[in-house]
Design a protein around this motif. Structure first.
Motif, PDB file in Angstrom:
ATOM      1  N   LEU A   1       1.104  -0.715  -0.222  1.00 24.34           N
ATOM      2  CA  LEU A   1      -0.366   0.290   0.187  1.00 24.34           C
ATOM      3  C   LEU A   1       0.688   0.871  -0.189  1.00 24.34           C
ATOM      4  O   LEU A   1       1.669   1.836   1.183  1.00 24.34           O
ATOM      5  CB  LEU A   1      -0.865   0.121   1.367  1.00 24.34           C
ATOM      6  N   LYS A   2       0.703   2.037  -1.144  1.00 21.75           N
ATOM      7  CA  LYS A   2       1.654   3.519  -0.719  1.00 21.75           C
ATOM      8  C   LYS A   2       1.262   4.359  -0.234  1.00 21.75           C
ATOM      9  O   LYS A   2       2.188   4.711   0.396  1.00 21.75           O
ATOM     10  CB  LYS A   2       2.005   3.081  -2.638  1.00 21.75           C
ATOM     11  N   ASN A   3       0.048   4.426  -0.956  1.00 17.11           N
ATOM     12  CA  ASN A   3      -0.180   5.701   0.493  1.00 17.11           C
ATOM     13  C   ASN A   3      -1.263   5.529   1.504  1.00 17.11           C
ATOM     14  O   ASN A   3      -1.952   5.781   1.598  1.00 17.11           O
ATOM     15  CB  ASN A   3      -1.801   6.550  -0.611  1.00 17.11           C
ATOM     16  N   ASN A   4      -0.203   4.754   2.269  1.00 10.57           N
ATOM     17  CA  ASN A   4      -0.658   4.993   3.457  1.00 10.57           C
ATOM     18  C   ASN A   4      -0.351   5.898   4.664  1.00 10.57           C
ATOM     19  O   ASN A   4      -0.179   5.247   6.153  1.00 10.57           O
ATOM     20  CB  ASN A   4       0.254   3.483   4.252  1.00 10.57           C
ATOM     21  N   ARG A   5      -0.849   7.279   4.725  1.00 10.51           N
ATOM     22  CA  ARG A   5      -0.680   8.612   5.143  1.00 10.51           C
ATOM     23  C   ARG A   5      -2.483   8.483   6.060  1.00 10.51           C
ATOM     24  O   ARG A   5      -3.385   8.825   5.294  1.00 10.51           O
ATOM     25  CB  ARG A   5       0.126   9.271   4.780  1.00 10.51           C
ATOM     26  N   VAL A   6      -2.742   8.904   6.858  1.00 10.39           N
ATOM     27  CA  VAL A   6      -3.933   8.719   7.075  1.00 10.39           C
ATOM     28  C   VAL A   6      -3.322  10.156   7.998  1.00 10.39           C
ATOM     29  O   VAL A   6      -2.939  10.558   8.838  1.00 10.39           O
ATOM     30  CB  VAL A   6      -4.521   8.058   8.104  1.00 10.39           C
ATOM     31  N   SER A   7      -4.566  11.487   7.709  1.00 17.11           N
ATOM     32  CA  SER A   7      -4.365  12.550   8.119  1.00 17.11           C
ATOM     33  C   SER A   7      -5.780  13.209   9.741  1.00 17.11           C
ATOM     34  O   SER A   7      -6.938  12.351   9.569  1.00 17.11           O
ATOM     35  CB  SER A   7      -4.802  13.546   6.722  1.00 17.11           C
ATOM     36  N   GLY A   8      -5.313  14.392   9.817  1.00 13.95           N
ATOM     37  CA  GLY A   8      -6.144  14.251  11.134  1.00 13.95           C
ATOM     38  C   GLY A   8      -6.304  13.826  11.947  1.00 13.95           C
ATOM     39  O   GLY A   8      -6.988  12.527  12.866  1.00 13.95           O
TER      40      GLY A   8
ATOM     41  N   ILE B   1      -9.793   5.594  16.432  1.00 16.05           N
ATOM     42  CA  ILE B   1     -10.352   5.266  14.933  1.00 16.05           C
ATOM     43  C   ILE B   1     -10.161   7.238  14.755  1.00 16.05           C
ATOM     44  O   ILE B   1     -10.384   6.629  13.424  1.00 16.05           O
ATOM     45  CB  ILE B   1     -12.001   5.744  15.636  1.00 16.05           C
ATOM     46  N   GLU B   2     -10.274   8.051  15.641  1.00 16.62           N
ATOM     47  CA  GLU B   2      -9.681   9.157  14.587  1.00 16.62           C
ATOM     48  C   GLU B   2      -8.304   8.977  13.523  1.00 16.62           C
ATOM     49  O   GLU B   2      -8.358   9.542  12.983  1.00 16.62           O
ATOM     50  CB  GLU B   2      -9.836  10.414  15.525  1.00 16.62           C
ATOM     51  N   ARG B   3      -7.337   7.942  14.472  1.00 21.18           N
ATOM     52  CA  ARG B   3      -6.077   8.174  13.689  1.00 21.18           C
ATOM     53  C   ARG B   3      -6.475   7.032  12.481  1.00 21.18           C
ATOM     54  O   ARG B   3      -5.731   7.417  11.309  1.00 21.18           O
ATOM     55  CB  ARG B   3      -5.002   6.995  14.678  1.00 21.18           C
ATOM     56  N   LEU B   4      -7.209   6.550  12.683  1.00 25.68           N
ATOM     57  CA  LEU B   4      -7.575   5.563  10.930  1.00 25.68           C
ATOM     58  C   LEU B   4      -8.821   6.492   9.978  1.00 25.68           C
ATOM     59  O   LEU B   4      -9.694   6.038   9.520  1.00 25.68           O
ATOM     60  CB  LEU B   4      -8.322   4.484  11.617  1.00 25.68           C
ATOM     61  N   GLY B   5      -8.921   7.423  10.663  1.00 25.67           N
ATOM     62  CA  GLY B   5      -9.438   8.837   9.966  1.00 25.67           C
ATOM     63  C   GLY B   5     -12.058   8.112  10.152  1.00 25.67           C
ATOM     64  O   GLY B   5     -11.986   8.827   9.309  1.00 25.67           O
ATOM     65  N   GLY B   6     -11.717   8.043  11.129  1.00 29.01           N
ATOM     66  CA  GLY B   6     -13.120   7.561  11.310  1.00 29.01           C
ATOM     67  C   GLY B   6     -13.795   8.606  12.259  1.00 29.01           C
ATOM     68  O   GLY B   6     -13.386   9.481  12.978  1.00 29.01           O
ATOM     69  N   SER B   7     -14.763   7.687  12.964  1.00 25.72           N
ATOM     70  CA  SER B   7     -15.470   8.694  14.482  1.00 25.72           C
ATOM     71  C   SER B   7     -16.066   7.833  15.090  1.00 25.72           C
ATOM     72  O   SER B   7     -16.098   6.454  15.077  1.00 25.72           O
ATOM     73  CB  SER B   7     -16.257   9.782  14.170  1.00 25.72           C
TER      74      SER B   7
ATOM     75  N   THR C   1     -25.059   2.140  23.035  1.00 26.57           N
ATOM     76  CA  THR C   1     -24.330   1.621  22.286  1.00 26.57           C
ATOM     77  C   THR C   1     -23.612   2.246  21.831  1.00 26.57           C
ATOM     78  O   THR C   1     -23.589   4.075  21.606  1.00 26.57           O
ATOM     79  CB  THR C   1     -26.134   2.393  21.034  1.00 26.57           C
ATOM     80  N   PHE C   2     -22.743   1.966  21.362  1.00 23.95           N
ATOM     81  CA  PHE C   2     -21.386   1.846  20.498  1.00 23.95           C
ATOM     82  C   PHE C   2     -21.035   2.684  19.192  1.00 23.95           C
ATOM     83  O   PHE C   2     -21.833   1.288  18.549  1.00 23.95           O
ATOM     84  CB  PHE C   2     -19.767   2.121  20.905  1.00 23.95           C
ATOM     85  N   VAL C   3     -20.885   3.500  18.544  1.00 19.33           N
ATOM     86  CA  VAL C   3     -21.547   3.629  16.901  1.00 19.33           C
ATOM     87  C   VAL C   3     -19.775   4.415  15.801  1.00 19.33           C
ATOM     88  O   VAL C   3     -19.389   5.159  16.347  1.00 19.33           O
ATOM     89  CB  VAL C   3     -22.255   4.560  16.375  1.00 19.33           C
ATOM     90  N   VAL C   4     -19.418   3.288  15.767  1.00 20.85           N
ATOM     91  CA  VAL C   4     -17.443   3.429  15.222  1.00 20.85           C
ATOM     92  C   VAL C   4     -17.952   3.443  13.240  1.00 20.85           C
ATOM     93  O   VAL C   4     -18.749   2.243  12.842  1.00 20.85           O
ATOM     94  CB  VAL C   4     -16.484   1.919  15.119  1.00 20.85           C
ATOM     95  N   LYS C   5     -17.489   4.985  12.521  1.00 22.15           N
ATOM     96  CA  LYS C   5     -17.568   4.810  11.505  1.00 22.15           C
ATOM     97  C   LYS C   5     -16.117   3.880  11.116  1.00 22.15           C
ATOM     98  O   LYS C   5     -15.255   5.278  10.974  1.00 22.15           O
ATOM     99  CB  LYS C   5     -18.063   5.840  10.831  1.00 22.15           C
ATOM    100  N   VAL C   6     -15.781   3.566   9.823  1.00 19.74           N
ATOM    101  CA  VAL C   6     -14.517   3.656   9.713  1.00 19.74           C
ATOM    102  C   VAL C   6     -14.080   3.921   8.335  1.00 19.74           C
ATOM    103  O   VAL C   6     -15.467   3.614   6.694  1.00 19.74           O
ATOM    104  CB  VAL C   6     -13.245   2.432   9.523  1.00 19.74           C
ATOM    105  N   PRO C   7     -13.621   4.798   7.361  1.00 16.39           N
ATOM    106  CA  PRO C   7     -13.535   4.893   5.641  1.00 16.39           C
ATOM    107  C   PRO C   7     -13.187   3.382   5.250  1.00 16.39           C
ATOM    108  O   PRO C   7     -12.480   3.140   5.991  1.00 16.39           O
ATOM    109  CB  PRO C   7     -12.425   5.861   5.883  1.00 16.39           C
ATOM    110  N   VAL C   8     -13.600   3.992   3.928  1.00 19.00           N
ATOM    111  CA  VAL C   8     -13.149   2.298   3.452  1.00 19.00           C
ATOM    112  C   VAL C   8     -12.253   2.720   2.536  1.00 19.00           C
ATOM    113  O   VAL C   8     -11.512   2.217   1.975  1.00 19.00           O
ATOM    114  CB  VAL C   8     -14.116   1.662   2.045  1.00 19.00           C
TER     115      VAL C   8
END
Lengths: 325, 135
Positions: free
Chosen positions: A5-12, A288-294, A306-313
């Motif tokens: 995986l080349k672009n393995n930087r996650v922002s925010g 999760i924030e490091r992975l670009g999710g919430s 209830t915990f709701v986790v969202k991770v980007p595809v």
């Protein structure tokens, strides 16, 4: 050759403000509260005080900007992030100090305790009637040293931001295996873990060990929230192909409204003393924030949480095929 | 499948023997160790890409071994194997840098898949480090 995986930087990625505020107070607390009334503790305390003041000044500045100029929310968020970024670098610098100044004395305490234990097995101490009591005390010292080590380690993983390594993840599969780990403890309390996993869920580019850690933390929390007999439901679904949502719901004691906003704050815990450091959810949100999710929480006190986790595809490189089996 | 180097650490000799044999049969470079101490000594002599480490072992347990391994060989990926499955120890292992925490008994096919994933991660990290070096 396996695909990269080349672009393995996650922002925010910055941790949040509260982390450091707590850090600033927690470091002297950890030092002073548990064996370490050393010069190092004082030095760290002073350092923390310095950081606290800087952080508070930043908080004040942002608050003033909000009131005085009434600028757009987006701008405030940017400022907030910049502030958090600044705080993060302070925390990171401090964490090396914590590791050294606390873990080293802890190592010495453990070593000396072992030596005392050894001496107690030799005459003239060996036969004394107080010896057994002393052994108990030594065991307790060991236990508490371990506890300190664990806390320091968790603090470090909260501060130390290792850049995620992105791989293709079948979220449903990852959830199944982590439920497998949690099942035994759950069934001991007559808790059933129900899976509602959407088929055809997109494969996500994410960091598998970090996701596993979050999943286990949420499952642990859910298990602990249920006193006896209940249901934990873990479900997944795709959100327009851009995000994958993971929901962990328990039929446990719920979280009172006044605690809900503090649930992700480091060291905030409603568990009895010694039963959890109050860092699990803070670490999970950081991940999760490091992975670009919430991650969000909602609760019906006395009934469910209830915990709701969202991770980007996304972050998916076009030339890789791993995980698409 | 690309050939990579695997270290299996478990106090059950038969398990180690069998799995090492089966992995070698599949073209992997596999080695076994029967305790944490033996594994750490082996790491001083040889390089491995992936380690499969039993959680519960007499003497130095899996977590303690993992701690030492990550100090010695931070790039080697470690898959923890557990028979009893405790959520807390799973979190602890992952926090210490384990790649996965897998329940026993794990079919070889599944374990192999995990090893490949762990190895892929190691390659990604190595390439990232190379990129950082050349920057």
């Amino acid at each position: 050759m396996l695909p990269f995986l080349k672009n393995n930087r996650v922002s925010g990625i910055e941790p949040y403000l509260a982390t450091v505020l707590i850090f600033a107070f927690a470091i002297p607390l950890v030092c002073a509260g548990q064996y370490l009334l050393s010069g190092a503790a004082v030095a760290l305390g002073a350092l923390s005080f310095f950081h606290t003041r800087r952080i508070l000044a930043n908080v004040k500045r942002i608050a003033e900007e909000r009131v005085v100029s009434g600028i757009a929310e987006e701008r405030i968020i940017t400022d907030d992030r910049a502030c958090r970024s600044q705080i993060f670098s302070s925390v990171d610098a401090l964490s090396a100090g914590i590791a050294h100044e606390i873990n080293n004395p802890l190592g010495i305490i453990a070593q000396e305790t072992q030596w005392i234990g050894h001496l107690m097995e030799t005459p003239p101490l060996q036969g004394l009637k107080e010896t057994e009591e002393l052994r108990d005390s030594l065991r307790e010292i060991f236990r508490q040293v371990d506890r300190c080590k664990e806390t320091v380690h968790k603090l470090l993983s909260l501060a130390h931001q290792v850049e995620p390594v992105l791989q293709f993840v079948d979220v449903n599969e990852l959830i199944r295996s982590m439920i497998g780990v949690a099942d035994r403890q759950a069934s001991e309390k007559r808790i059933t873990i129900v899976r509602c996993l959407e088929t055809g869920l997109p494969v996500v580019a994410s960091d598998p060990p970090l996701l596993r850690q979050v999943l286990l933390n949420l499952l642990l929390n859910a298990t602990q929230a249920i006193e006896q007999q209940g249901v934990i439901t873990v479900s997944t679904r795709s959100l327009g192909g851009e995000f994958v949502e993971i929901m962990v719901q328990d039929t446990g004691c719920g979280i009172p409204r006044e605690h809900l906003t503090r649930i992700f704050t480091p060291f905030f815990s409603t568990k009895p003393e010694g039963k959890g450091t109050g860092l699990g959810l803070a670490i999970s949100r950081g991940i999760i924030e490091r992975l670009g999710g919430s991650v969000e929480v909602s609760s019906d006190p006395g009934k469910s949480t209830t915990f709701v986790v969202k991770v980007p595809v996304n972050n998916r490189p076009a030339n890789s095929t791993a995980g698409r089996e | 499948m690309e050939k990579f180097r695997v270290l299996i650490v478990d106090d059950e000799g038969e398990f180690v023997e069998t799995i090492v044999k089966r992995l070698r049969d599949r073209g992997l470079e596999a080695e076994g160790a029967l305790s944490g101490q033996d594994a750490l000594a082996l790491l001083d002599e040889r390089e491995f890409d992936v380690c499969v480490l039993d959680y519960r072992m007499p003497g130095m347990d899996g977590i303690e071994t993992l701690r030492h391994m990550k100090k010695k060989k931070p790039r080697m990926e470690v898959i923890m194997l557990t028979g009893h499955g405790s959520v807390e120890s799973g979190i602890q292992g992952l926090q210490l840098g384990a790649y996965n925490y897998v329940m026993k008994p794990a079919p070889l096919k599944d374990l192999l898949h995990q090893m490949e994933q762990a190895y892929e991660r190691k390659l990604i990290e190595e390439e990232r480090l190379r990129e950082l070096d050349t920057e």
